[in-house]
Design an enzyme around this catalytic site. Structure first.
Site, PDB file in Angstrom:
ATOM      1  N   LYS A   1     -75.430 -15.164 -32.893  1.00  0.00           N
ATOM      2  CA  LYS A   1     -74.377 -14.384 -32.275  1.00  0.00           C
ATOM      3  C   LYS A   1     -75.030 -13.396 -31.325  1.00  0.00           C
ATOM      4  O   LYS A   1     -75.984 -12.701 -31.702  1.00  0.00           O
ATOM      5  CB  LYS A   1     -73.560 -13.648 -33.345  1.00  0.00           C
ATOM      6  CG  LYS A   1     -72.355 -12.894 -32.789  1.00  0.00           C
ATOM      7  CD  LYS A   1     -71.530 -12.308 -33.922  1.00  0.00           C
ATOM      8  CE  LYS A   1     -70.301 -11.596 -33.369  1.00  0.00           C
ATOM      9  NZ  LYS A   1     -69.470 -11.038 -34.468  1.00  0.00           N
ATOM     10  N   VAL A   2     -74.540 -13.314 -30.101  1.00  0.00           N
ATOM     11  CA  VAL A   2     -75.179 -12.510 -29.068  1.00  0.00           C
ATOM     12  C   VAL A   2     -74.598 -11.096 -29.083  1.00  0.00           C
ATOM     13  O   VAL A   2     -73.380 -10.900 -29.129  1.00  0.00           O
ATOM     14  CB  VAL A   2     -74.996 -13.152 -27.677  1.00  0.00           C
ATOM     15  CG1 VAL A   2     -75.620 -12.280 -26.600  1.00  0.00           C
ATOM     16  CG2 VAL A   2     -75.630 -14.542 -27.661  1.00  0.00           C
TER      17      VAL A   2
ATOM     18  N   HIS B   1     -77.576   4.693 -46.208  1.00  0.00           N
ATOM     19  CA  HIS B   1     -77.409   6.037 -45.652  1.00  0.00           C
ATOM     20  C   HIS B   1     -75.991   6.552 -45.897  1.00  0.00           C
ATOM     21  O   HIS B   1     -75.018   5.790 -45.884  1.00  0.00           O
ATOM     22  CB  HIS B   1     -77.704   6.051 -44.157  1.00  0.00           C
ATOM     23  CG  HIS B   1     -79.137   6.361 -43.842  1.00  0.00           C
ATOM     24  ND1 HIS B   1     -79.728   7.547 -44.175  1.00  0.00           N
ATOM     25  CD2 HIS B   1     -80.091   5.626 -43.223  1.00  0.00           C
ATOM     26  CE1 HIS B   1     -80.991   7.552 -43.774  1.00  0.00           C
ATOM     27  NE2 HIS B   1     -81.241   6.384 -43.200  1.00  0.00           N
TER      28      HIS B   1
ATOM     29  N   HIS C   1     -82.247   6.830 -49.797  1.00  0.00           N
ATOM     30  CA  HIS C   1     -81.295   5.870 -49.229  1.00  0.00           C
ATOM     31  C   HIS C   1     -81.794   4.438 -49.341  1.00  0.00           C
ATOM     32  O   HIS C   1     -80.992   3.496 -49.288  1.00  0.00           O
ATOM     33  CB  HIS C   1     -80.987   6.230 -47.769  1.00  0.00           C
ATOM     34  CG  HIS C   1     -82.115   5.942 -46.810  1.00  0.00           C
ATOM     35  ND1 HIS C   1     -83.115   6.845 -46.550  1.00  0.00           N
ATOM     36  CD2 HIS C   1     -82.396   4.844 -46.070  1.00  0.00           C
ATOM     37  CE1 HIS C   1     -83.955   6.329 -45.671  1.00  0.00           C
ATOM     38  NE2 HIS C   1     -83.544   5.116 -45.354  1.00  0.00           N
TER      39      HIS C   1
ATOM     40  N   ARG D   1     -95.401  -3.645 -25.652  1.00  0.00           N
ATOM     41  CA  ARG D   1     -96.816  -3.936 -25.379  1.00  0.00           C
ATOM     42  C   ARG D   1     -97.631  -3.904 -26.674  1.00  0.00           C
ATOM     43  O   ARG D   1     -98.529  -4.735 -26.865  1.00  0.00           O
ATOM     44  CB  ARG D   1     -97.383  -2.927 -24.380  1.00  0.00           C
ATOM     45  CG  ARG D   1     -98.848  -3.151 -24.060  1.00  0.00           C
ATOM     46  CD  ARG D   1     -99.351  -2.235 -22.973  1.00  0.00           C
ATOM     47  NE  ARG D   1    -100.777  -2.409 -22.761  1.00  0.00           N
ATOM     48  CZ  ARG D   1    -101.329  -3.362 -22.025  1.00  0.00           C
ATOM     49  NH1 ARG D   1    -100.554  -4.247 -21.418  1.00  0.00           N
ATOM     50  NH2 ARG D   1    -102.643  -3.445 -21.878  1.00  0.00           N
TER      51      ARG D   1
ATOM     52  N   HIS E   1     -84.853  20.602 -35.139  1.00  0.00           N
ATOM     53  CA  HIS E   1     -84.395  21.730 -34.318  1.00  0.00           C
ATOM     54  C   HIS E   1     -83.614  22.701 -35.201  1.00  0.00           C
ATOM     55  O   HIS E   1     -82.847  22.283 -36.066  1.00  0.00           O
ATOM     56  CB  HIS E   1     -83.513  21.220 -33.182  1.00  0.00           C
ATOM     57  CG  HIS E   1     -83.225  22.245 -32.137  1.00  0.00           C
ATOM     58  ND1 HIS E   1     -82.308  23.259 -32.328  1.00  0.00           N
ATOM     59  CD2 HIS E   1     -83.747  22.427 -30.896  1.00  0.00           C
ATOM     60  CE1 HIS E   1     -82.259  24.008 -31.242  1.00  0.00           C
ATOM     61  NE2 HIS E   1     -83.118  23.536 -30.357  1.00  0.00           N
TER      62      HIS E   1
END
Length: 579
Positions: free
Chosen positions: A5-6, A141, A165, A253, A312
């Site tokens: 499936k795409v 999760h 989780h 890469r 943060h």
């Protein structure tokens, strides 16, 4: 392509997912991941606003730390068309697309390895197991991702009990296979049930490794050896895209410059064994020697994402406020249990996958509209988050590395020891050190308030433990205080493709980091509207930092309610230069 499936993805473009994997995708248990934010509270930090009312276009490369809850969001206005891609740069992506991405990368990496080394003989069944592990690794999760297991569940469990989780992901796999009767379809594809299901679950957990299985397959999805795996490859790319940041290395890469090699098992001290007739070996994924610095860049990317986004301080406050709302709602908000008779609480749902599949970010909306008056305190906190009335950040300080690791130094007020005598281990959450810090700061602040009250003949105000809280932020390269590259193997064409080796940092460069973990202590106040309290807490915090840590804290000045900045401290006033 007939058996695939795409899917369309902003990072990889068009890619196919095996039809058997789609049997898992097309279940309510997997589709729930659409309703779980990948970055949790960080979505409240990195935002893009294209607003009709104020005609403001924020640069996604320099996101502002503010929300715009009342603005009329219109992404199709004329001035926004050149940056329509910024719609995706708002940190609102979910676990759903991340899971598909990991599945795709796992399949791609196996293709690369098999093409370079046909003797690996990766079977279709092994490929499918690795794909399913990548697809299902985040099924467990909960709301706001890591906030749920790292804070809410951790604080709700009995002392000594552990849960993460990954445990729930494996439980959810068993639940999906059973509830949707997927065993026949899996067996039709050549998988053994439950043997291969157990293999998939160990691929997700990364351990324990099942004897007889190809060991390098454990490096693909959840690499516990050096943390280079498809999970990192995907979320590094996906999170940097949506945060508007840059990723310095190429995951594609690195995959093309990798191969499977045979190395000795590590000894008890972490070094590789050598010599001896009974030497054991294992197959691992190694990288080409010329990509050694790219491996460093990979771990530097992890550090930068934690530094700038994941930890943060604003996102941390948002997570903690949502966690407090869940704790307040937990006794009164229940979900139907799997037996269809009783109900379970939020904190109990992790043991019942029929109930847990309903626990997503939508639970916060459920709390907001629930008629039970006992949920009023939880609703008030969620309203404060939406109105940006967040807990006030008072200050933070960086714990300095310790040279005498064995010495136990108690960080109490009045301790004049040098910062180099402070051990990082003593600052871990839950140890008495944090309670001592809180007590010392409260004493300094209350002394200041008492002095001010006596001088002004006013009622004495007192700051209590419930008014403030301390949090730690640990940022590292993925292997705590150790250099993760020490656990990476390399190969070169000159030395021989089947002669792996490890590289010392001095062989890679002289400007590489020598420390791989840092820990911050942050102080917050639950009463941002009380400017006087926040200001005095800040002064007390700075005084404690100077006396105990030997380093001035990094803190944000508290603004007055009318928007005026506070007076500049005398120590910060610079003398004018004489002309």
């Amino acid at each position: 392509m007939a058996n695939e499936k795409v899917f369309s993805d902003p990072i990889y473009g068009q890619f196919g997912i095996d039809a058997t994997c789609c049997l898992f995708v097309d279940t309510p248990e997997f589709q729930r991941l659409r309703d779980i934010k990948q970055l949790g509270g960080t979505a409240f930090v990195y935002q893009v606003c294209l607003c009709d009312s104020c005609n403001v276009l924020l640069n996604p490369q320099q996101p502002r730390l503010r929300a715009f809850p009342s603005h009329n969001f219109s992404p199709f206005q004329s001035h926004a068309r050149p940056l329509l891609d910024s719609l995706s740069q708002s940190a609102n992506h979910t676990r759903f697309e991340h899971s598909l991405g990991v599945c795709h990368l796992a399949s791609r990496w196996l293709d690369i390895l098999q093409a370079a080394q046909p003797d690996l003989n990766i079977t279709d069944q092994e490929r499918l197991c690795v794909q399913l592990a990548g697809l299902c690794h985040d099924l467990g999760h909960g709301p706001f991702s890591h906030m749920f297991d790292a804070h809410f569940i951790k604080d709700s469990l009995p002392l000594g009990e552990k849960w993460n989780h990954e445990n729930a992901s494996n439980d959810m796999i068993d639940h999906i296979v059973k509830m949707h009767n997927l065993a026949p379809a899996l067996q039709e594809r050549g998988l053994s049930v439950p043997e291969d299901i157990d293999f998939i679950k160990t691929l997700i957990a990364g351990q324990p490794r099942i004897p007889g299985r190809k060991e390098f397959l454990y490096d693909i999805v959840a690499n516990k050896r050096n943390n280079i795996d498809c999970d990192k490859f995907d979320y590094f790319q996906r999170d940097t895209l949506h945060l508007g940041l840059k990723m310095p290395f190429s995951a594609d890469r690195l995959m093309h410059c990798s191969r499977v090699v045979t190395v000795p098992y590590p000894t008890s001290n972490g070094n590789e064994s050598s010599g001896g007739t009974n030497q054991q070996s294992q197959q691992v994924i190694a990288f080409q020697e010329k990509e050694a610095y790219s491996v460093y860049e990979l771990f530097q990317t992890r550090y930068a994402l934690h530094k700038k986004a994941y930890q943060h301080r604003v996102g941390q406050v948002v997570d903690l406020m949502h966690c407090e709302a869940l704790k307040l709602a937990d006794p009164y908000l229940t979900i139907p249990s799997g037996d269809g008779i009783g109900t379970v609480r939020l904190s109990e749902s992790i043991r019942d996958m029929s109930a847990y599949r309903f626990i997503t970010d939508a639970v916060f909306s459920l709390i907001a509209v629930h008629p039970d008056p006992r949920l009023a305190p939880a609703k008030a906190i969620l309203d404060d988050v939406k109105a940006r009335r967040l807990y006030a950040f008072v200050g933070e300080t960086l714990v300095q590395p310790h040279h005498n690791i064995g010495e136990n130094v108690s960080p109490v007020a009045g301790n004049k020891r040098n910062a180099s005598q402070m051990t990082m281990a003593q600052w871990k959450p839950g140890l008495p050190g944090l309670d001592d810090i809180k007590s010392a700061v409260l004493t300094l602040c209350n002394d200041s308030l008492a002095t001010a009250s006596r001088s002004n003949n006013e009622e004495n105000l007192t700051v209590t433990c419930d008014d403030i809280f301390l949090e730690t932020a640990t940022i590292n390269y993925g292997c705590k205080a150790k250099n993760p590259v020490d656990r990476v193997h390399f190969y070169s064409r000159k030395a021989g493709l089947d002669a792996p080796f490890q590289m010392h940092p001095s062989q890679i460069g002289i400007c590489l980091p020598s420390t791989f973990e840092e820990k911050w202590i942050r102080l917050f106040c639950r009463h941002p509207e009380n400017v006087d309290m926040c200001s005095r807490l800040r002064k007390a915090w700075e005084k404690w930092c100077m006396s105990c840590v030997g380093k001035v804290s990094v803190s944000t000045p508290v603004k007055f309610s009318d928007g005026r900045p506070p007076p500049i401290p005398r120590t910060a006033v610079r003398k004018k230069l004489k002309m």
